[in-house]
Design an enzyme around this catalytic site. Structure first.
Site, PDB file in Angstrom:
ATOM      1  N   ARG A  15       0.842  -1.198   0.000  1.00 24.42           N
ATOM      2  CA  ARG A  15       0.000   0.000   0.000  1.00 24.42           C
ATOM      3  C   ARG A  15       0.875   1.246   0.000  1.00 24.42           C
ATOM      4  O   ARG A  15       1.793   1.349   0.823  1.00 24.42           O
ATOM      5  CB  ARG A  15      -0.886   0.005   1.246  1.00 24.42           C
ATOM      6  CG  ARG A  15      -2.108   0.874   1.163  1.00 24.42           C
ATOM      7  CD  ARG A  15      -2.898   0.801   2.434  1.00 24.42           C
ATOM      8  NE  ARG A  15      -3.153  -0.575   2.870  1.00 24.42           N
ATOM      9  CZ  ARG A  15      -3.497  -0.893   4.110  1.00 24.42           C
ATOM     10  NH1 ARG A  15      -3.600   0.034   5.031  1.00 24.42           N
ATOM     11  NH2 ARG A  15      -3.736  -2.159   4.432  1.00 24.42           N
ATOM     12  N   SER A 103      -8.331  -0.040  -0.504  1.00 23.94           N
ATOM     13  CA  SER A 103      -9.228  -0.412   0.579  1.00 23.94           C
ATOM     14  C   SER A 103      -9.939   0.810   1.138  1.00 23.94           C
ATOM     15  O   SER A 103     -10.649   1.496   0.425  1.00 23.94           O
ATOM     16  CB  SER A 103      -8.450  -1.180   1.649  1.00 23.94           C
ATOM     17  OG  SER A 103      -9.294  -1.708   2.625  1.00 23.94           O
ATOM     18  N   HIS A 104      -9.718   1.108   2.428  1.00 25.06           N
ATOM     19  CA  HIS A 104     -10.408   2.232   3.067  1.00 25.06           C
ATOM     20  C   HIS A 104      -9.494   3.447   3.230  1.00 25.06           C
ATOM     21  O   HIS A 104      -9.848   4.398   3.907  1.00 25.06           O
ATOM     22  CB  HIS A 104     -10.921   1.802   4.449  1.00 25.06           C
ATOM     23  CG  HIS A 104      -9.826   1.353   5.361  1.00 25.06           C
ATOM     24  ND1 HIS A 104      -9.309   0.081   5.301  1.00 25.06           N
ATOM     25  CD2 HIS A 104      -9.136   2.005   6.320  1.00 25.06           C
ATOM     26  CE1 HIS A 104      -8.349  -0.032   6.212  1.00 25.06           C
ATOM     27  NE2 HIS A 104      -8.218   1.120   6.843  1.00 25.06           N
ATOM     28  N   LYS A 113      -3.746  -6.424  -2.838  1.00 29.61           N
ATOM     29  CA  LYS A 113      -4.029  -7.571  -1.983  1.00 29.61           C
ATOM     30  C   LYS A 113      -3.830  -8.817  -2.839  1.00 29.61           C
ATOM     31  O   LYS A 113      -4.319  -8.873  -3.974  1.00 29.61           O
ATOM     32  CB  LYS A 113      -5.466  -7.513  -1.445  1.00 29.61           C
ATOM     33  CG  LYS A 113      -5.701  -6.382  -0.449  1.00 29.61           C
ATOM     34  CD  LYS A 113      -7.133  -6.368   0.070  1.00 29.61           C
ATOM     35  CE  LYS A 113      -7.333  -5.240   1.076  1.00 29.61           C
ATOM     36  NZ  LYS A 113      -8.738  -5.156   1.548  1.00 29.61           N
ATOM     37  N   ASP A 239     -17.021  -1.011   2.838  1.00 28.75           N
ATOM     38  CA  ASP A 239     -15.807  -0.221   2.700  1.00 28.75           C
ATOM     39  C   ASP A 239     -15.467  -0.063   1.225  1.00 28.75           C
ATOM     40  O   ASP A 239     -16.223  -0.499   0.340  1.00 28.75           O
ATOM     41  CB  ASP A 239     -14.657  -0.861   3.493  1.00 28.75           C
ATOM     42  CG  ASP A 239     -14.183  -2.175   2.896  1.00 28.75           C
ATOM     43  OD1 ASP A 239     -14.982  -2.842   2.206  1.00 28.75           O
ATOM     44  OD2 ASP A 239     -13.016  -2.542   3.124  1.00 28.75           O
ATOM     45  N   ASP A 241     -13.492  -1.369  -0.939  1.00 27.52           N
ATOM     46  CA  ASP A 241     -13.323  -2.475  -1.879  1.00 27.52           C
ATOM     47  C   ASP A 241     -14.269  -3.636  -1.623  1.00 27.52           C
ATOM     48  O   ASP A 241     -14.137  -4.694  -2.228  1.00 27.52           O
ATOM     49  CB  ASP A 241     -11.872  -2.961  -1.902  1.00 27.52           C
ATOM     50  CG  ASP A 241     -11.402  -3.540  -0.579  1.00 27.52           C
ATOM     51  OD1 ASP A 241     -11.905  -3.121   0.477  1.00 27.52           O
ATOM     52  OD2 ASP A 241     -10.509  -4.417  -0.594  1.00 27.52           O
ATOM     53  N   ASP A 243     -14.910  -5.694   0.985  1.00 22.48           N
ATOM     54  CA  ASP A 243     -14.646  -6.915   1.763  1.00 22.48           C
ATOM     55  C   ASP A 243     -15.026  -6.768   3.235  1.00 22.48           C
ATOM     56  O   ASP A 243     -14.837  -7.703   4.017  1.00 22.48           O
ATOM     57  CB  ASP A 243     -13.195  -7.394   1.606  1.00 22.48           C
ATOM     58  CG  ASP A 243     -12.153  -6.368   2.048  1.00 22.48           C
ATOM     59  OD1 ASP A 243     -12.535  -5.321   2.606  1.00 22.48           O
ATOM     60  OD2 ASP A 243     -10.951  -6.617   1.825  1.00 22.48           O
ATOM     61  N   ARG A 244     -15.591  -5.607   3.629  1.00 19.86           N
ATOM     62  CA  ARG A 244     -15.994  -5.416   5.025  1.00 19.86           C
ATOM     63  C   ARG A 244     -17.434  -4.905   5.088  1.00 19.86           C
ATOM     64  O   ARG A 244     -17.892  -4.186   4.204  1.00 19.86           O
ATOM     65  CB  ARG A 244     -15.064  -4.420   5.733  1.00 19.86           C
ATOM     66  CG  ARG A 244     -13.654  -4.966   5.873  1.00 19.86           C
ATOM     67  CD  ARG A 244     -12.819  -4.126   6.814  1.00 19.86           C
ATOM     68  NE  ARG A 244     -12.521  -2.823   6.281  1.00 19.86           N
ATOM     69  CZ  ARG A 244     -12.756  -1.673   6.911  1.00 19.86           C
ATOM     70  NH1 ARG A 244     -13.335  -1.668   8.109  1.00 19.86           N
ATOM     71  NH2 ARG A 244     -12.437  -0.529   6.364  1.00 19.86           N
ATOM     72  N   HIS A 326     -14.178  -7.493   8.662  1.00 20.46           N
ATOM     73  CA  HIS A 326     -13.900  -8.660   7.819  1.00 20.46           C
ATOM     74  C   HIS A 326     -14.599  -9.872   8.435  1.00 20.46           C
ATOM     75  O   HIS A 326     -14.361 -10.219   9.594  1.00 20.46           O
ATOM     76  CB  HIS A 326     -12.390  -8.937   7.764  1.00 20.46           C
ATOM     77  CG  HIS A 326     -11.593  -7.909   7.025  1.00 20.46           C
ATOM     78  ND1 HIS A 326     -11.450  -7.923   5.660  1.00 20.46           N
ATOM     79  CD2 HIS A 326     -10.895  -6.842   7.467  1.00 20.46           C
ATOM     80  CE1 HIS A 326     -10.691  -6.902   5.289  1.00 20.46           C
ATOM     81  NE2 HIS A 326     -10.341  -6.232   6.368  1.00 20.46           N
TER      82      HIS A 326
END
Length: 460
Positions: A15, A103-104, A113, A239, A241, A243-244, A326
């Site tokens: 990242r 992501s966030h 990822k 979020d 992307d 995944d949460r 997650h």
């Protein structure tokens, strides 16, 4: 051109800030190093995807070039949620995948990822990519791999819709914060039989409305207001992307992921009796007795989506979850974290009850703080936690858990301090049965932290 920095190779992913520590040239080198790792595993194909960030197309194209230069065939899914890349590694002829996502993080960030031969990589495996880039900076290409595109959308949505059975139609609201989940969430839940009110589902990498991170209450205020003003029964938030998952009840209560996990564990244990249910060190102390009372084995583990996935494989656990949102279903699913699928599983359960909000609000809860952060210099967070693990004394403690920082259990609550693996902070969280107990536990932590670091500016 950005200079390759070891700082972008984090514990669970890569990242960086676009134009400063991450650019197309670095993405190409990462692709080539990952491609070599794929070949070393005897694999030959990699699935890639990207979220809605403005830098995504350029970085994904460069990543693909690097992978191809390593002799790997690339299957490009285009703009998708992170779990759709994970899904593709299970259903396509490719067990490795890379998602280009920030992501966030703020809009100027992006990253990667990665799944290598069926396993989410972390720690030393990510550091090995950095070392490979440094060691083979001028390595020439082998046979160049192929490139193709694939639209995974229909297969992914159909797989979820075929698995989930709602007991009744439901009116819901979804807030995607202009993240990539907005391209899929509305269609998914409508296909399941829901009437969906969409908030900020237009994918926009500048995130013009609020930050796409449902772990923070300020990012859920629009959803809370929507539920209060409209006729939706429940609110789901995602979020950047996808995944949460975040959950809000009709009356505006936030159901944090550790309490969501209670509902999921109760259901999963009916089909998987006596199995481990994983949760990270940040989760409520109510989880362990809840799981035990329903015949499961409560297993606390380290924070980090890659670490939880690895532990789930090791223990054959059917379910895991993290306080960050997650949620990992191996029961009826593939074991990876997927906010969209978790939302679907939640709807399946709450459509069986007359008052979903009452059911969710009734899940055990104590007084607790949000995640608090003690800001430090780079690397200082790890040295401070190591010192506390070795030296700090907690005379009033019932138990001290050191698997990930320090989680100190008291008869009436707990305190946690752990080093973040992604930023130079010590993450802290407290839970107690009363305000007085919360103050006492926080004071106990303040005592040991200031003894170790007198100039520490505590976040409470």
């Amino acid at each position: 051109m950005a200079t390759l920095s070891p700082s972008i190779f984090k514990a669970y992913d890569i990242r960086g800030i676009v134009g400063t520590t991450l650019d197309a040239d670095i993405a190409r080198k990462i692709g080539q190093a990952f491609g070599a790792a794929v070949r070393a595993k005897g694999e030959s194909k990699v699935v890639i995807g990207r979220d809605g960030r403005l830098s995504g197309p350029e970085l994904a194209a460069a990543l693909a070039q690097g992978l191809q230069a390593a002799g790997v065939d690339v299957i490009d899914l285009g703009m998708v949620a992170t779990p759709m890349v994970y899904f593709a590694t299970h259903v396509l002829d490719a067990r490795s995948g890379v998602m280009v996502t920030g992501s966030h993080n703020p809009p100027d960030y992006n990253g990667f990822k990665m799944v290598l031969a069926g396993e989410a990589i972390y720690g030393a495996t990510i550091q090995a990519l950095y070392q490979a880039i440094v060691a083979h900076a001028d390595a020439g290409p082998t046979d160049v791999g192929g490139y193709s595109t694939y639209d995974i959308r229909a297969a992914y949505l159909q797989r979820i819709v075929s698995d989930i059975k709602l007991a009744r139609p439901m009116k819901i609201a979804v807030d995607c914060g202009n993240g990539v989940a907005g391209a899929f969430a509305g269609d998914l839940y409508r296909a399941m039989g829901c009437e969906v009110t969409e908030l900020f589902c237009q994918v926009d990498g500048t995130f013009p409305n609020h930050h796409p991170d449902p772990a923070h209450p300020e990012n859920l205020q629009d959803l809370i207001h929507c539920l209060q003003q409209g006729d939706a029964e429940i609110g789901l938030a995602f979020d950047g992307d996808g995944d949460r998952l975040g959950v809000v009840t009709k009356d505006g209560q936030i159901i944090y992921p550790d309490r969501q996990l209670m509902l999921f564990a109760e259901d999963v244990l009916t089909r998987n009796p006596s199995t481990p249910i994983l949760y990270d060190v940040k989760c409520t102390r109510h989880l362990a007795p809840w799981i035990a009372e329903r015949g499961g084995q409560a297993l606390m583990w380290k924070t980090g989506h890659s670490l939880v996935k690895a532990k789930m494989r090791e223990t054959n656990a059917p379910l895991g979850g993290e306080m960050s949102g997650h949620l990992f279903f191996k029961d009826r699913w593939y074991g990876f974290d997927d906010g969209l699928y978790a939302g679907a599983r939640l709807l399946e359960l709450i459509t069986r009850v007359a008052d979903p909000s009452a059911t969710l609000n009734a899940l055990p809860e104590s007084i607790s703080t949000p995640e608090l952060q003690l800001m430090l210099n780079e690397g200082e967070n790890f040295s401070l936690i190591e010192q506390l693990q070795n030296e700090a004394q907690f005379p009033a403690a019932r138990d001290i858990i050191r698997i990930d920082g320090l989680r100190v259990e008291y008869p009436d609550g707990f305190g946690l301090a752990r080093a973040s693996n992604t930023t130079p902070v010590v993450v802290m969280r407290f839970e107690a049965e009363s305000e007085a107990a919360l103050v006492r536990i926080q004071a106990d932590f303040k005592r040991v932290i200031t003894a170790a670091k007198p100039d520490a500016v505590l976040p409470y």
